[in-house]
Write an enzyme that holds these catalytic residues in place. Sequence first.
Site, PDB file in Angstrom:
ATOM      1  N   GLU A  44      46.694  43.592  56.014  1.00  8.11           N
ATOM      2  CA  GLU A  44      47.199  44.957  56.067  1.00  8.11           C
ATOM      3  C   GLU A  44      47.016  45.545  57.469  1.00  8.11           C
ATOM      4  O   GLU A  44      45.968  45.408  58.083  1.00  8.11           O
ATOM      5  CB  GLU A  44      46.442  45.786  55.037  1.00  8.11           C
ATOM      6  CG  GLU A  44      46.847  47.232  54.915  1.00  8.11           C
ATOM      7  CD  GLU A  44      46.096  47.946  53.801  1.00  8.11           C
ATOM      8  OE1 GLU A  44      46.458  49.089  53.499  1.00  8.11           O
ATOM      9  OE2 GLU A  44      45.133  47.353  53.240  1.00  8.11           O
ATOM     10  N   LYS A 168      53.672  50.626  51.183  1.00  6.89           N
ATOM     11  CA  LYS A 168      52.629  50.645  50.144  1.00  6.89           C
ATOM     12  C   LYS A 168      52.847  51.813  49.183  1.00  6.89           C
ATOM     13  O   LYS A 168      53.065  52.955  49.613  1.00  6.89           O
ATOM     14  CB  LYS A 168      51.275  50.756  50.851  1.00  6.89           C
ATOM     15  CG  LYS A 168      50.044  50.697  49.993  1.00  6.89           C
ATOM     16  CD  LYS A 168      48.818  50.741  50.910  1.00  6.89           C
ATOM     17  CE  LYS A 168      47.502  50.615  50.187  1.00  6.89           C
ATOM     18  NZ  LYS A 168      46.359  50.620  51.145  1.00  6.89           N
ATOM     19  N   CYS A 204      47.382  45.688  49.173  1.00  2.00           N
ATOM     20  CA  CYS A 204      46.031  46.113  48.780  1.00  2.00           C
ATOM     21  C   CYS A 204      45.975  46.966  47.515  1.00  2.00           C
ATOM     22  O   CYS A 204      45.989  46.445  46.409  1.00  2.00           O
ATOM     23  CB  CYS A 204      45.372  46.816  49.962  1.00  2.00           C
ATOM     24  SG  CYS A 204      43.545  46.773  49.877  1.00  2.00           S
TER      25      CYS A 204
END
Length: 597
Positions: A44, A168, A204
């Site tokens: 990330e 994300k 994540c």
Amino acid sequence: MGRVRVAAAQVDTCVGDLEGNARHVLEWTRRAADEGAQLVVFPEMTLTGYPIEDLALRASFRRAAQATLERLAVDLDEAGLGDVAVLVGSVGERAARRLRTDRQADDGRAGGAGPEGLVEPGTPTAPLPDSELVGDVVAGRPEASDAVRPTNDAVLLRGGRVETRYSKHHLPNYGVFDEYRIFSPGDEICVIDVAGRRIGVVICEDIWQDGGPVSLMDENEVAALVVLNGSPFEEGKGHVRAELAARRAEQVDAPVLYVNLVGGQDDLVFDGGSFVVDRDGTPLATAPQFVEHLLLWDLADEGEPSLPGPQVPALHPDEETYRAVVLGLSGYVRKNGFRSVLLGVSGGIDSALTAVIAADAIGGENVVGVSMPSAFSSEHSKDDAQDLARRIGADYRVQPIAPVVDAFQGQLALDGVAEENLQARVRGVILMAISNREGHLVIAPGNKSELATGYATIYDAGSIGGYAPLKDVDKSRVWALARWRNNHAVDRGDIPPIPESSITKPPSAELRPGQTDQDSLPPYDLLDEVLDAYVEHAEGRAELLARGFDEHVVDRVLQLVDRAEWKRRQYPLGPKVTALAFGRDRRLPVTSRWREP
């Protein structure tokens, strides 16, 4: 269609070093390609470093990141790597129009249809005039009336261009994370094609929350799910990640590749430990923790059983924590341009363990240990400090504090606690003076138990400086880590770095004759148990008494903790290793009259 070789590039990046991080991506992609990888997955926010915090809100930073990303795509292609699919994390941006509601138009108050009044373009509401827009505007278009929010993106580079990007969805807003304040969430899923195989992509927190993009992967019939992560270390977290990934693998009916960042960034340590789990949760491949590593794994052909890759044994919990604080310190030193560290060495356990951590992080020859004896320093403490320095190869110096203390006393004539604190603060002044003269980073050897209770003289040698390796390690764990490090040396045939007497003697600040820590504090095993319950698990006085703790001990510990917040606010950064560290994790007011009933 055949097998697809996937590489998880577990790399160490530096926040803001766009060019350096891009070179790292190019280097590790070349390594992966040399091993036959067709897809290389980086962690990330690789290109920007992580976490970038409010740097994300700067349009100039986002423009530079995007320009670097586009150059990286070209550089990969020109290096003969254009056929390799490269997934890299970076910052993006998402345009939104700041709107005026009818009520806002009437009374001028902020409001609107969503967080901070931002909604997607196209919503039929009157836009604010340019003069009332706040924050950034679309990069490169200062005349635009569109506000923008940064996004946390996974970007696919291939064929010399930015092929696609994914933002994300789930933005964590707990513990050390405040991404919801900074980023705008994505709302689309991402499935890429690699050698004819469909690979799902998430970031994540997207796998930590139910629903969202992961829930849509099964119907998209992905052959594998890759997860780009910047997941900080904390004790016991490794198995939680693995169990979570196993659940998601079962949910999407495909293997999950979890690639994590490694390295120290301010008060966070990223431990790597990337892995692959099969659709039934079986581990297929694992990478070591706390080091950069290229984990190679072959995605089996359709209809073929999943293929195992390399695996490494899990670390002992004490080794995990020890390596975490070493990596945190080495990252802070290196990324901030220091070459050496300086600390006071007293012969006690805290300074001994801190010095050994520093030697393991940057080499003993780059550690300067200063013994600053007073009239109350014991001979065995001075001997232990010298022995420690010899064992780790540190630059050892002796600077008695009596002449400086006497000069102050000649003017102030202090006694009692004020006199004790003067000795401690003089040591801090000496360390900072040497640092100013020679350019060393001063590191503080204080531990979490002392920080919790305020059992330290502020601005002294135990709390002054730029970094505190033991900030999130309680006193009981300090002894355990010291034991582990000495045993580790014995197992390798080396001399234990910490003198045995530093571990076994009663801890003391040695600011008056016969002083020990337990003159002021409960025994550390009891103290740390109460602190764990009160600080890390937020149990109140009633809960602590119900668990059977002595009322006097509870009241004393809670009073010490509650009164010491002002000291904690002024303490140096230190690596987070527990579930709740002082700093980002625990935000309490300094000025507060609340006391546990």
